[in-house]
Design a protein around this motif. Structure first.
Motif, PDB file in Angstrom:
ATOM      1  N   HIS A 118      39.919  45.874 -70.954  1.00 56.51           N
ATOM      2  CA  HIS A 118      41.397  46.575 -70.863  1.00 56.51           C
ATOM      3  C   HIS A 118      42.672  45.281 -70.561  1.00 56.51           C
ATOM      4  N   ILE A 119      41.929  44.144 -69.926  1.00 58.88           N
ATOM      5  CA  ILE A 119      43.297  42.955 -70.082  1.00 58.88           C
ATOM      6  C   ILE A 119      42.874  42.068 -70.842  1.00 58.88           C
ATOM      7  N   GLY A 120      41.632  41.818 -71.463  1.00 58.15           N
ATOM      8  CA  GLY A 120      41.476  40.610 -72.270  1.00 58.15           C
ATOM      9  C   GLY A 120      41.122  39.266 -71.635  1.00 58.15           C
ATOM     10  N   GLU A 121      41.463  37.968 -72.184  1.00 58.97           N
ATOM     11  CA  GLU A 121      40.475  37.301 -71.658  1.00 58.97           C
ATOM     12  C   GLU A 121      41.224  36.788 -70.959  1.00 58.97           C
ATOM     13  N   THR A 122      41.247  36.348 -69.497  1.00 61.41           N
ATOM     14  CA  THR A 122      41.062  35.634 -68.226  1.00 61.41           C
ATOM     15  C   THR A 122      39.886  34.688 -67.711  1.00 61.41           C
ATOM     16  N   PHE A 123      40.219  34.041 -66.762  1.00 59.64           N
ATOM     17  CA  PHE A 123      39.989  32.939 -66.041  1.00 59.64           C
ATOM     18  C   PHE A 123      38.652  33.497 -65.354  1.00 59.64           C
ATOM     19  N   ALA A 124      37.988  32.254 -65.530  1.00 57.47           N
ATOM     20  CA  ALA A 124      37.042  32.734 -64.106  1.00 57.47           C
ATOM     21  C   ALA A 124      36.025  31.574 -64.462  1.00 57.47           C
ATOM     22  N   LEU A 125      35.174  31.540 -62.970  1.00 63.77           N
ATOM     23  CA  LEU A 125      34.051  30.592 -62.937  1.00 63.77           C
ATOM     24  C   LEU A 125      33.121  30.647 -62.621  1.00 63.77           C
ATOM     25  N   GLU A 126      31.972  29.858 -63.695  1.00 59.68           N
ATOM     26  CA  GLU A 126      30.285  29.883 -63.972  1.00 59.68           C
ATOM     27  C   GLU A 126      29.991  29.595 -62.799  1.00 59.68           C
ATOM     28  N   VAL A 127      29.499  29.965 -61.209  1.00 58.99           N
ATOM     29  CA  VAL A 127      28.332  29.224 -60.820  1.00 58.99           C
ATOM     30  C   VAL A 127      26.959  29.192 -60.773  1.00 58.99           C
ATOM     31  N   THR A 128      26.600  28.244 -60.942  1.00 59.00           N
ATOM     32  CA  THR A 128      24.684  28.021 -61.390  1.00 59.00           C
ATOM     33  C   THR A 128      24.746  27.145 -60.342  1.00 59.00           C
ATOM     34  N   ASP A 129      22.932  28.485 -59.706  1.00 65.75           N
ATOM     35  CA  ASP A 129      22.061  27.257 -58.714  1.00 65.75           C
ATOM     36  C   ASP A 129      21.533  25.810 -59.568  1.00 65.75           C
ATOM     37  N   ILE A 130      21.311  25.053 -58.560  1.00 68.96           N
ATOM     38  CA  ILE A 130      20.601  24.232 -58.715  1.00 68.96           C
ATOM     39  C   ILE A 130      19.708  24.075 -57.716  1.00 68.96           C
ATOM     40  N   LYS A 131      19.252  23.066 -58.219  1.00 70.78           N
ATOM     41  CA  LYS A 131      17.445  22.503 -56.785  1.00 70.78           C
ATOM     42  C   LYS A 131      18.547  21.894 -55.966  1.00 70.78           C
ATOM     43  N   PRO A 132      18.328  22.629 -54.434  1.00 80.56           N
ATOM     44  CA  PRO A 132      18.949  21.824 -53.242  1.00 80.56           C
ATOM     45  C   PRO A 132      18.787  20.488 -53.306  1.00 80.56           C
ATOM     46  N   THR A 133      19.573  19.800 -52.828  1.00 78.11           N
ATOM     47  CA  THR A 133      19.678  18.042 -52.677  1.00 78.11           C
ATOM     48  C   THR A 133      19.925  17.882 -51.324  1.00 78.11           C
ATOM     49  N   HIS A 134      19.898  16.819 -50.329  1.00 77.62           N
ATOM     50  CA  HIS A 134      19.799  16.535 -49.197  1.00 77.62           C
ATOM     51  C   HIS A 134      21.209  16.313 -48.979  1.00 77.62           C
ATOM     52  N   ILE A 135      21.371  17.137 -47.414  1.00 72.57           N
ATOM     53  CA  ILE A 135      22.406  17.637 -46.815  1.00 72.57           C
ATOM     54  C   ILE A 135      23.221  16.213 -46.651  1.00 72.57           C
ATOM     55  N   GLU A 136      22.823  15.470 -46.992  1.00 72.53           N
ATOM     56  CA  GLU A 136      24.055  14.434 -46.753  1.00 72.53           C
ATOM     57  C   GLU A 136      24.987  13.742 -48.157  1.00 72.53           C
ATOM     58  N   GLU A 137      24.491  14.615 -49.114  1.00 73.46           N
ATOM     59  CA  GLU A 137      24.937  14.392 -50.241  1.00 73.46           C
ATOM     60  C   GLU A 137      26.485  14.754 -50.200  1.00 73.46           C
ATOM     61  N   GLU A 138      26.914  14.703 -51.400  1.00 75.46           N
ATOM     62  CA  GLU A 138      29.037  14.837 -51.437  1.00 75.46           C
ATOM     63  C   GLU A 138      29.157  16.040 -52.109  1.00 75.46           C
ATOM     64  N   PHE A 139      29.841  16.711 -51.732  1.00 74.04           N
ATOM     65  CA  PHE A 139      30.831  17.761 -52.772  1.00 74.04           C
ATOM     66  C   PHE A 139      31.410  16.418 -53.297  1.00 74.04           C
ATOM     67  N   SER A 140      31.894  17.177 -54.490  1.00 71.79           N
ATOM     68  CA  SER A 140      32.526  16.220 -55.319  1.00 71.79           C
ATOM     69  C   SER A 140      33.066  17.040 -56.526  1.00 71.79           C
ATOM     70  N   ILE A 141      34.053  16.435 -57.079  1.00 62.76           N
ATOM     71  CA  ILE A 141      34.479  17.249 -58.183  1.00 62.76           C
ATOM     72  C   ILE A 141      34.464  16.608 -59.160  1.00 62.76           C
ATOM     73  N   SER A 142      34.227  16.070 -60.903  1.00 60.90           N
ATOM     74  CA  SER A 142      33.845  15.229 -61.908  1.00 60.90           C
ATOM     75  C   SER A 142      34.909  15.620 -62.406  1.00 60.90           C
ATOM     76  N   MET A 143      35.757  15.107 -62.601  1.00 60.01           N
ATOM     77  CA  MET A 143      37.224  15.304 -64.235  1.00 60.01           C
ATOM     78  C   MET A 143      37.310  14.481 -64.912  1.00 60.01           C
ATOM     79  N   TYR A 144      37.441  14.684 -66.275  1.00 60.76           N
ATOM     80  CA  TYR A 144      37.341  14.061 -67.862  1.00 60.76           C
ATOM     81  C   TYR A 144      39.292  14.078 -67.905  1.00 60.76           C
ATOM     82  N   LEU A 145      39.693  13.299 -67.794  1.00 62.79           N
ATOM     83  CA  LEU A 145      41.534  13.678 -68.021  1.00 62.79           C
ATOM     84  C   LEU A 145      41.791  11.791 -68.215  1.00 62.79           C
TER      85      LEU A 145
END
Length: 244
Positions: A118-145
């Motif tokens: 009914h509303i066509g193409e829209t924005f979404a986020l694809e969330v994929t589970d990965i093997k849990p890493t150590h709790i001290e690993e960082e939250f990060s955003i990787s960008m190509y710009l």
């Protein structure tokens, strides 16, 4: 096999049509600034493209930070309060055709277009589970710009070495181009009547979602208070008297 979830937002491609890379980076950086110390790693760079990773030790307990309108920031000095900036930054990168990925300790999140009935193409986020890493690993955003746009934005952020004078209740005078106004270390606009550059505390300068409308009274009041405080300190520092 990895488990993948699609988060649908029902937002079309033309939403925030005036936003570009600068606005997207602003939303990303303000989230990291609000959550404390962060690191920028330049993975690769040439004349056309930069691969940069921004990261800190924020560990989300769940995916509620992906809700529209959900802001979990309690600090009154937080820059972002609207609860949509990070998601909209992902939309802008997707629309412009630049890669961006969020990494948590257990998830990889990328923006995609999906077709809804009914509303066509829209924005979404694809969330994929990965093997849990150590709790001290960082939250990060990787960008190509684009390199030029990234460098221009990143070089214009207020850092400790830029602060000339700080008035804790109001903000700082900073070593930037005359008339530049910042809030929470991020550039807002250039104002002709300012004789110096200022970085005002987010708690004293209310902005709209686009961070483009600083109030004239708040700006004038708090910048004048910073100048007044600096004048008082300078007077005290010059008042030598060996009989006191």
């Amino acid at each position: 096999m990895s488990n993948t979830t699609i988060i649908q937002y029902g937002i079309g491609k033309d939403y925030l049509k005036d936003w570009g890379i600068n606005e997207a980076l602003r939303e990303i950086y303000q989230n990291f600034i609000d959550y404390g110390p962060y690191i920028i790693d330049i993975i690769s760079e040439d004349n056309d493209r930069t691969h940069a990773i921004i990261k800190n030790v924020y560990v989300p307990e769940d995916l509620e930070f992906l809700q529209i309108g959900k802001s979990i920031k309690k600090n009154k000095e937080a820059i972002g309060q609207h609860g949509e900036g990070l998601k909209m930054a992902m939309l802008i990168f997707l629309r412009l055709g630049y890669r961006i990925t969020i990494h948590t300790t257990t998830k990889i999140i990328i923006p995609i277009w999906t077709k809804q009935k009914h509303i066509g193409e829209t924005f979404a986020l694809e969330v994929t589970d990965i093997k849990p890493t150590h709790i001290e690993e960082e939250f990060s955003i990787s960008m190509y710009l684009p390199t030029e746009e990234f460098k221009s934005f990143n070089d214009n952020i207020i850092r400790v070495d830029d602060i000339i004078f700080n008035a804790p209740n109001h903000g700082s005078i900073v070593n930037k181009e005359q008339g530049n106004l910042y809030s929470g270390d991020l550039f807002i606009c250039k104002l002709e009547n300012l004789k110096q550059a200022y970085n005002l505390n987010p708690s004293v300068l209310k902005l709209d979602r686009d961070r483009r409308v600083p109030g004239s009274f708040e700006t004038s009041y708090h910048t004048s208070k910073i100048v007044e405080a600096q004048a008082e300190i300078n007077f005290i520092d010059q008042d030598y008297d060996d009989h006191k």
